[in-house]
Structures are given as C-alpha cells and as structure tokens.
Design a protein around this motif. Structure first.
Motif, PDB file in Angstrom:
ATOM      1  N   UNK A  16       0.905  -1.213  -0.068  1.00 23.18           N
ATOM      2  CA  UNK A  16       0.089  -0.112   0.020  1.00 23.18           C
ATOM      3  C   UNK A  16       0.909   1.402   0.082  1.00 23.18           C
ATOM      4  N   UNK A  17       1.796   1.278   0.806  1.00 21.51           N
ATOM      5  CA  UNK A  17       2.593   2.606   1.092  1.00 21.51           C
ATOM      6  C   UNK A  17       3.508   2.576  -0.109  1.00 21.51           C
ATOM      7  N   UNK A  18       4.068   1.433  -0.599  1.00 26.94           N
ATOM      8  CA  UNK A  18       4.978   1.721  -1.926  1.00 26.94           C
ATOM      9  C   UNK A  18       4.101   2.226  -3.184  1.00 26.94           C
ATOM     10  N   UNK A  19       2.880   1.506  -3.093  1.00 27.43           N
ATOM     11  CA  UNK A  19       2.099   2.019  -4.374  1.00 27.43           C
ATOM     12  C   UNK A  19       1.845   3.711  -4.373  1.00 27.43           C
ATOM     13  N   UNK A  20       1.541   4.038  -3.234  1.00 24.41           N
ATOM     14  CA  UNK A  20       1.445   5.438  -3.171  1.00 24.41           C
ATOM     15  C   UNK A  20       2.633   6.308  -3.223  1.00 24.41           C
ATOM     16  N   UNK A  21       3.767   5.988  -2.850  1.00 25.21           N
ATOM     17  CA  UNK A  21       4.677   6.579  -3.152  1.00 25.21           C
ATOM     18  C   UNK A  21       5.220   6.571  -4.632  1.00 25.21           C
ATOM     19  N   UNK A  22       5.112   5.366  -5.094  1.00 31.23           N
ATOM     20  CA  UNK A  22       5.243   5.504  -6.713  1.00 31.23           C
ATOM     21  C   UNK A  22       4.252   6.424  -7.423  1.00 31.23           C
ATOM     22  N   UNK A  23       3.072   6.183  -6.984  1.00 25.75           N
ATOM     23  CA  UNK A  23       2.149   7.086  -7.736  1.00 25.75           C
ATOM     24  C   UNK A  23       2.311   8.512  -7.522  1.00 25.75           C
ATOM     25  N   UNK A  24       2.796   9.074  -6.166  1.00 24.01           N
ATOM     26  CA  UNK A  24       3.166  10.271  -5.902  1.00 24.01           C
ATOM     27  C   UNK A  24       4.283  10.800  -6.966  1.00 24.01           C
ATOM     28  N   UNK A  25       5.278  10.037  -6.915  1.00 21.53           N
ATOM     29  CA  UNK A  25       6.457  10.397  -7.711  1.00 21.53           C
ATOM     30  C   UNK A  25       6.105  10.490  -9.116  1.00 21.53           C
ATOM     31  N   UNK A  26       5.376   9.479  -9.612  1.00 20.26           N
ATOM     32  CA  UNK A  26       5.267   9.591 -11.112  1.00 20.26           C
ATOM     33  C   UNK A  26       4.336  10.706 -11.488  1.00 20.26           C
ATOM     34  N   UNK A  27       3.176  11.167 -10.503  1.00 15.68           N
ATOM     35  CA  UNK A  27       2.293  12.428 -10.907  1.00 15.68           C
ATOM     36  C   UNK A  27       2.973  13.391 -10.804  1.00 15.68           C
ATOM     37  N   UNK A  28       4.121  13.711  -9.997  1.00 20.83           N
ATOM     38  CA  UNK A  28       5.080  14.707  -9.779  1.00 20.83           C
ATOM     39  C   UNK A  28       5.714  14.824 -11.066  1.00 20.83           C
ATOM     40  N   UNK A  29       6.411  13.785 -11.566  1.00 20.91           N
ATOM     41  CA  UNK A  29       7.143  13.917 -12.753  1.00 20.91           C
ATOM     42  C   UNK A  29       6.496  14.272 -14.004  1.00 20.91           C
ATOM     43  N   UNK A  30       5.002  13.624 -14.114  1.00 21.25           N
ATOM     44  CA  UNK A  30       4.220  13.633 -15.330  1.00 21.25           C
ATOM     45  C   UNK A  30       3.827  15.279 -15.325  1.00 21.25           C
ATOM     46  N   UNK A  31       3.102  15.923 -14.049  1.00 22.01           N
ATOM     47  CA  UNK A  31       2.866  17.356 -14.130  1.00 22.01           C
ATOM     48  C   UNK A  31       3.968  18.093 -14.365  1.00 22.01           C
ATOM     49  N   UNK A  32       5.234  17.944 -13.998  1.00 21.24           N
ATOM     50  CA  UNK A  32       6.386  18.756 -14.446  1.00 21.24           C
ATOM     51  C   UNK A  32       6.782  18.627 -15.891  1.00 21.24           C
ATOM     52  N   UNK A  33       6.508  17.373 -16.560  1.00 22.92           N
ATOM     53  CA  UNK A  33       6.916  17.139 -17.978  1.00 22.92           C
ATOM     54  C   UNK A  33       5.892  17.998 -18.774  1.00 22.92           C
ATOM     55  N   UNK A  34       4.627  17.647 -18.181  1.00 23.01           N
ATOM     56  CA  UNK A  34       3.541  18.493 -19.135  1.00 23.01           C
ATOM     57  C   UNK A  34       3.429  20.042 -19.061  1.00 23.01           C
ATOM     58  N   UNK A  35       3.793  20.229 -17.734  1.00 23.48           N
ATOM     59  CA  UNK A  35       3.656  21.843 -17.499  1.00 23.48           C
ATOM     60  C   UNK A  35       2.692  22.330 -16.957  1.00 23.48           C
ATOM     61  N   UNK A  36       1.464  21.674 -16.824  1.00 22.58           N
ATOM     62  CA  UNK A  36       0.227  22.187 -16.539  1.00 22.58           C
ATOM     63  C   UNK A  36       0.227  22.829 -15.173  1.00 22.58           C
ATOM     64  N   UNK A  37      -0.493  23.872 -14.697  1.00 19.68           N
ATOM     65  CA  UNK A  37      -0.611  24.553 -13.560  1.00 19.68           C
ATOM     66  C   UNK A  37      -1.201  23.983 -12.370  1.00 19.68           C
ATOM     67  N   UNK A  38      -2.215  23.170 -12.964  1.00 18.14           N
ATOM     68  CA  UNK A  38      -3.036  22.298 -12.093  1.00 18.14           C
ATOM     69  C   UNK A  38      -2.472  20.746 -12.076  1.00 18.14           C
ATOM     70  N   UNK A  39      -2.150  20.380 -10.683  1.00 16.65           N
ATOM     71  CA  UNK A  39      -1.519  18.950 -10.742  1.00 16.65           C
ATOM     72  C   UNK A  39      -2.583  17.895 -10.625  1.00 16.65           C
ATOM     73  N   UNK A  40      -2.862  17.654 -12.061  1.00 15.15           N
ATOM     74  CA  UNK A  40      -3.853  16.523 -12.332  1.00 15.15           C
ATOM     75  C   UNK A  40      -3.380  15.162 -11.719  1.00 15.15           C
ATOM     76  N   UNK A  41      -2.256  14.971 -12.430  1.00 17.55           N
ATOM     77  CA  UNK A  41      -1.625  13.655 -12.394  1.00 17.55           C
ATOM     78  C   UNK A  41      -1.184  13.285 -10.792  1.00 17.55           C
TER      79      UNK A  41
END
Length: 65
Positions: A16-41
């Motif tokens: 559970x904790x590993x899944x959430x950690x990876x999801x947060x990390x990937x979400x941050x990277x995707x949002x930074x890569x796309x460049x949206x102001x709203x943190x959708x991912x």
C-alpha cells in the motif's frame, strides 16, 4: 515463528505504501513534464493507486479458504 496473518498484513501495508509513493512520484514527474499549472496527475494517480490497493486488500481478506 511470527503469526502468518501478521506477515500477510504487513506485506499488504508495505504494498500500500509503496504504491502510493510511486504514484506520487510519477504524478509529480508527469505534471512537471506536461507543464500544467493544475496538478492533475499528482491527484489522479494516487487515487487510482489507492482504489486498486484497497480492491486487492478486499479480495485478499474476503477469499474463502
């Protein structure tokens, strides 16, 4: 030897904790890569990971022997 249920639930908690950690990390990277102001991912991926992990816990705990 430790109780098997303890090890089973400790493994579920770790998953559970590993899944959430990876999801947060990937979400941050995707949002930074796309460049949206709203943190959708950053919001969407952890929620999907949470739903998937809770479904897996439900299936594991309600399985018939």
């Amino acid at each position: 030897m430790p109780d098997k249920n303890f090890l089973k639930y400790a493994g579920m908690a770790t998953q559970f904790l590993a899944t959430l950690g990876v999801a947060f990390f990937v979400g941050m990277k995707l949002d930074a890569w796309i460049g949206w102001k709203f943190p959708l991912f950053l919001i969407l991926l952890p929620l999907l990971g949470l739903a998937g992990t809770l479904w897996a816990v439900y299936k594991d705990t309600n399985s018939k022997p």
